[in-house]
Each structure stands twice: as C-alpha cells, then as structure tokens.
Scaffold this active site. Structure first.
Site, PDB file in Angstrom:
ATOM      1  N   LYS A   1     -22.548 109.996 -69.600  1.00 37.26           N
ATOM      2  CA  LYS A   1     -22.479 111.542 -70.270  1.00 37.26           C
ATOM      3  C   LYS A   1     -22.158 112.491 -69.266  1.00 37.26           C
ATOM      4  O   LYS A   1     -21.241 113.229 -69.826  1.00 37.26           O
ATOM      5  CB  LYS A   1     -23.738 111.544 -70.754  1.00 37.26           C
ATOM      6  CG  LYS A   1     -24.294 110.578 -71.970  1.00 37.26           C
ATOM      7  CD  LYS A   1     -25.526 110.665 -72.153  1.00 37.26           C
ATOM      8  CE  LYS A   1     -26.053 109.531 -73.206  1.00 37.26           C
ATOM      9  NZ  LYS A   1     -27.519 109.323 -73.634  1.00 37.26           N
TER      10      LYS A   1
ATOM     11  N   GLN B   1     -33.171 111.780 -71.592  1.00 34.32           N
ATOM     12  CA  GLN B   1     -32.983 110.271 -71.927  1.00 34.32           C
ATOM     13  C   GLN B   1     -34.023 109.477 -72.322  1.00 34.32           C
ATOM     14  O   GLN B   1     -35.150 109.426 -71.563  1.00 34.32           O
ATOM     15  CB  GLN B   1     -32.121 109.761 -70.786  1.00 34.32           C
ATOM     16  CG  GLN B   1     -31.664 108.285 -70.925  1.00 34.32           C
ATOM     17  CD  GLN B   1     -30.533 108.298 -71.897  1.00 34.32           C
ATOM     18  OE1 GLN B   1     -29.679 109.022 -72.014  1.00 34.32           O
ATOM     19  NE2 GLN B   1     -30.218 107.097 -72.340  1.00 34.32           N
TER      20      GLN B   1
ATOM     21  N   ASP C   1     -29.298 116.200 -79.269  1.00 37.66           N
ATOM     22  CA  ASP C   1     -29.832 114.988 -79.823  1.00 37.66           C
ATOM     23  C   ASP C   1     -30.085 114.783 -81.196  1.00 37.66           C
ATOM     24  O   ASP C   1     -30.048 113.672 -82.112  1.00 37.66           O
ATOM     25  CB  ASP C   1     -30.817 114.307 -78.934  1.00 37.66           C
ATOM     26  CG  ASP C   1     -30.502 113.479 -77.781  1.00 37.66           C
ATOM     27  OD1 ASP C   1     -29.589 112.681 -77.999  1.00 37.66           O
ATOM     28  OD2 ASP C   1     -31.239 113.336 -76.884  1.00 37.66           O
TER      29      ASP C   1
HETATM   30  N1  GUN Z   1     -31.566 106.490 -75.494  1.00 38.96           N
HETATM   31  C1  GUN Z   1     -30.557 105.606 -76.131  1.00 38.96           C
HETATM   32  N2  GUN Z   1     -29.847 106.379 -76.974  1.00 38.96           N
HETATM   33  C2  GUN Z   1     -30.413 107.673 -76.692  1.00 38.96           C
HETATM   34  C3  GUN Z   1     -29.735 108.992 -77.333  1.00 38.96           C
HETATM   35  O1  GUN Z   1     -28.952 108.896 -78.187  1.00 38.96           O
HETATM   36  N3  GUN Z   1     -30.459 110.438 -76.665  1.00 38.96           N
HETATM   37  C4  GUN Z   1     -31.317 110.130 -76.075  1.00 38.96           C
HETATM   38  N4  GUN Z   1     -31.778 111.204 -75.474  1.00 38.96           N
HETATM   39  N5  GUN Z   1     -31.740 109.049 -75.544  1.00 38.96           N
HETATM   40  C5  GUN Z   1     -31.268 107.690 -75.709  1.00 38.96           C
END
Ligand code: GUN
Length: 294
Positions: free
Chosen positions: A54, A98, A121
C-alpha cells in the site's frame, strides 16, 4: 471451454495511472498532496506485506505515506491516542489501521475513533450506514474493487443471481450492499449456511471471501458464471514449496466458469488501486475541492 481470466493487475494499473494523473494535477494546481497514514500493529507477516504494498503504491502515484508501526502489545488507549493525533493532522487525509488487530484491541472502538471523512476503508458505521442508504460516501476498497472487476466483463448485472460467500464487515456485508444497489438478487452464505454447493450452482455471479484455501470446487459452479475470488491463502505443496491460492479451486473453476479472477493478480491489486482512489477523494473533500474524475 476455458473461462476468461479477469486481469486485475492490468485493470488496476490503468486505474492507478488515472489516479497518478489526477494527483499530479491537484498537486500542481492546489499544492495539495494527498496523505495516507497506514498503521500496523504487531508483526503479522501477511499484514506487513499488504502494508508495504500500500505504501509503495501511494508513493508511485505521488501521494504521501505516513507509516506507523506499533508493537503487538500496544494497548487500545495507545492506538486510540494515535488515531486522535492523525485525525487532527491536516497533512493526513486518510487513516488506515490494518486489520486484524491483536486481541486486546476492540476493532470497532478503533474504527469508530477514525474521523469519518478520513475513513478511506469505509469501515466507520456512519460510512457503512450511508452506503446502505445509497448516499455518497467512502465505499470499502475490496468490495468496490470486486464490482469494478465484474463490470469489466458485464455491461450490466441487472437481475443476475449473486451469491456472496462470507459475511465479514470488511468484505461480504458491504459487497452484498453494492450488489443489491446494482439490482442483483443477492444471497449471503456463511459458516451456518446449509448446502453451499447447491447455492453456488444457482449463482450467475459468485463472490467468495471465507479464508479457506481452494474450498469452492469446480463442480459447484454454474457453467458460464462469473467467479470473483477474494481469498488470499498461503499453502505449502508436497515438495515443500509455498504458493498463494484463493478460496476457489482455480484449476477446476476455470474449466466451468465464464470469467474468473486469478489469485494472485485479481482482486488484490485492484483493492490497492481503490484505496488510492479513496485517498484522493478524501483529500479533495477535506480541501473542499470537487471530487476527482476517477
Ligand atoms: N485487512 C484485510 N483487508 C483489509 C482492508 O481492506 N483494510 C484494512 N484496514 N485492513 C484489512
């Protein structure tokens, strides 16, 4: 017959290029550099690898990453204090914590602590509620990524039978909302569902997010259906070599489906591209600029 492979990597590269152009344009015209804080707690190898991807993608499109890595024994109060600090920082337009979080931290309290306009998110209850009410909002990245991949092979999915296997708050639940808004007839299956193979066989559009390696078999798939595999599982083969597979048995499904996303190279890269779109949107919204053209 072999299914069309939906090339998530290529579709994501196209979207990232559009985001890079828009980011360059607003940086030059407004002096606005979109910034995203990415917070990782603990040393879960998969989470570390997602977070690194990311941050790299952010830099590539001209955005500013703010990486925060906290130890696995971080308390809920400490994480909330960081979120508060990021909420107040004008250079940070988006905040991504995350998931999953260690057991001492309640994820709902953390998500609820993120300012809704920085919630890239789309997990905050206010954003989820707005999406369910079909109001403009921040839509979660993986669900919107899945919709874009399906739209790449369907001019319309109006009236299709869609099956969402998995009901997580991150993927299954919000994706079912988007499918409903797109006029499909949606069924949500989960761990208590009876006779999953039969339900799968009825689906024109099959989405799987259950975190079980190659669980959905080719014989469960309706011939010609579109299959979107959201799983990412590491498996070790008989020779001791590790590889990444989805929740669908690709080798079988590809012979039956009309179109299918591969793992890796399907939903994963598209999710990151959608995160960049949300970060750009958040930055424009906070600077009171019109929404970007992506
Ligand atoms: N863990 C797995 N997928 C995601 C996501 O799309 N966002 C976040 N913050 N954590 C994740």
């Amino acid at each position: 017959m072999s299914a069309k492979i939906i090339d998530g990597k290529a579709i994501a590269a196209d979207l990232r290029a559009q985001v890079a152009l828009e980011t360059k344009r607003i940086s030059a015209a407004q002096g606005l550099v979109p910034g995203l804080a990415v917070v990782l707690i603990g040393d879960n190898a998969a989470s570390k690898s997602y977070v690194t991807s990311k941050s790299r993608a952010l830099v590539e499109v001209g955005m500013r990453p703010f990486d925060h890595q906290l130890p696995g024994d971080t308390s809920e109060a400490e994480l909330l204090a960081l979120v508060e600090k990021l909420n107040a920082d004008p250079a940070v337009h988006g905040i991504l914590v995350q998931m999953p979080l260690p057991p001492q931290i309640n994820p709902q309290r953390i998500i609820g602590g993120i300012q809704p306009d920085k919630d890239v998110d789309g997990f905050h209850p206010m954003n989820f509620g707005r999406m369910a009410a079909r109001l403009p909002t921040m839509v979660p990245c993986t669900p919107i990524a899945c919709m874009k991949l399906v739209n790449s092979v369907h001019a319309s999915i109006d009236g299709c039978d869609a099956l969402m296997v998995g009901r997580s708050t991150i993927v299954g639940n919000p994706l079912a909302q988007l499918l409903l808004a797109a006029n499909t007839t949606v069924t949500i299956a989960h761990s208590h569902t009876r006779n999953l193979p039969d339900l799968c066989r009825r689906a024109d559009l099959l989405f799987v997010a259950i975190g079980r390696a190659e669980y959905v078999r080719g014989a469960w798939i309706k011939p010609g259906a579109t299959v979107v595999d959201i799983g990412i599982n590491r498996v070790v083969d008989a020779g001791g070599k590790s590889r990444i597979v989805g929740d669908v048995c690709f080798a079988e499904a590809v012979k039956v489906a009309g179109a299918i996303t591969p793992v890796p190279g399907g939903v994963g890269p598209m999710t990151i591209a959608c995160l960049l779109v949300n970060t750009l949107r958040a930055a424009c919204m906070q600077a009171r600029l019109p929404p970007p053209g992506v």
